[in-house]
Motif scaffolding. Sequence first.
Motif, short mmCIF file in Angstrom:
data_model
loop_
_atom_site.label_atom_id
_atom_site.label_comp_id
_atom_site.label_asym_id
_atom_site.label_seq_id
_atom_site.Cartn_x
_atom_site.Cartn_y
_atom_site.Cartn_z
N TYR A 52 2.83 8.66 -4.36
CA TYR A 52 2.46 10.24 -4.02
C TYR A 52 3.80 10.69 -2.83
O TYR A 52 3.67 10.82 -1.86
N PRO A 53 5.20 10.57 -3.52
CA PRO A 53 6.25 10.74 -2.69
C PRO A 53 6.36 11.99 -1.98
O PRO A 53 6.83 12.00 -0.81
N LYS A 54 5.50 13.10 -2.42
CA LYS A 54 5.48 14.42 -1.71
C LYS A 54 4.77 14.23 -0.40
O LYS A 54 4.97 14.80 0.77
N LEU A 55 3.83 13.28 -0.52
CA LEU A 55 2.93 12.99 0.93
C LEU A 55 3.74 11.71 1.73
O LEU A 55 3.40 11.67 3.01
N GLN A 56 4.38 11.09 0.85
CA GLN A 56 4.84 9.93 1.77
C GLN A 56 6.22 10.38 2.41
O GLN A 56 7.33 9.80 2.09
N SER A 66 0.68 -1.17 -0.02
CA SER A 66 0.22 -0.07 0.05
C SER A 66 0.77 1.19 0.05
O SER A 66 1.99 1.13 0.15
N ASP A 67 0.33 2.36 -0.53
CA ASP A 67 1.08 3.75 -0.12
C ASP A 67 0.58 4.39 1.16
O ASP A 67 1.36 5.25 1.55
N MET A 68 -0.26 3.78 1.90
CA MET A 68 -0.46 3.75 3.31
C MET A 68 -1.12 5.39 3.48
O MET A 68 -1.07 5.85 4.65
N LEU A 69 -1.87 5.69 2.46
CA LEU A 69 -2.49 7.27 2.28
C LEU A 69 -3.81 6.86 2.57
O LEU A 69 -4.51 6.60 1.66
N VAL A 70 -4.25 7.01 3.97
CA VAL A 70 -5.90 6.94 4.15
C VAL A 70 -6.42 8.12 3.41
O VAL A 70 -6.23 9.27 3.35
#
Length: 267
Positions: free
Chosen positions: A236-240, A189-193
């Motif tokens: 979404y690297p900027k958010l991760q 997952s990208d783990m972005l809820v």
Amino acid sequence: MRKTSMAEKKRRQELRTIALLVIALLSMAGAIGWYSLHRPTATDKLTLCPTSGPLGHYVVLVDNTDPYNFIQRQAFAQGLKALADNVVPEGYLLSVYALGEDFTQTAKPLFEKCNPGTAAGKSEFDSNPARIQERFEREFREPVTQLENVLMQEKPADKSPIFEMLQLVAINSFQAENIKGPKTLIVYSDMLVNTADFSMFKGQADFDGFATSAYGQKTQTRLKGVQVKLNYLMNYPKLQTRKQLTFWERYFEKAGARLIAVTPMEG
């Protein structure tokens, strides 16, 4: 002299008989011990688990709320092969879930069986290696590797209810099975809820604020003793960021689990 000689001869025969008897008993004990250590473990025909219960539990949660690109699909397919061939030990239960936009539709595992073991190390003396290998391929390896076909999403979903899926994984697998051996959760997952109540797309997530909120308390789960491995989809690297990863470290810690590995996936 003759009586002494006959008595000595009789004594030697008795000693020889005793020695042969001892050797026979030791050989029999050795054979019984070897068979006890190497005899095939009785398994349940439906679950492929030892009849005495699984030795451990692996749960895989696959985030299917965003499309996987070509490279990510290849990496995921190789991950499934490794899971079947190398990661899940013989006698351990494997449960695989797909995270969808509507968690009520994905509450049960897509696949749930034990690794029955391959022919490696099996002897024709006490088993049928060919049949064992055929069962492993047909009932475990092939179904696991074919799970790559679950990634059929063509466009991003509007929601990504990761917290709720983690709760369902805990309830329907770890808590339901209550296996005494090692427990491991593997997440793709990208783990972005992203839900109506909480979204990581709106800014950096603060765990303390989340944990004390009504939604944070509602979605906290119990994963006591579980080791977590994250295959990080870098969509979404900027958010991760490191802060986002710290959020999840603390979330799992509060749940009684431990995030032990984070591996960014290719693609």
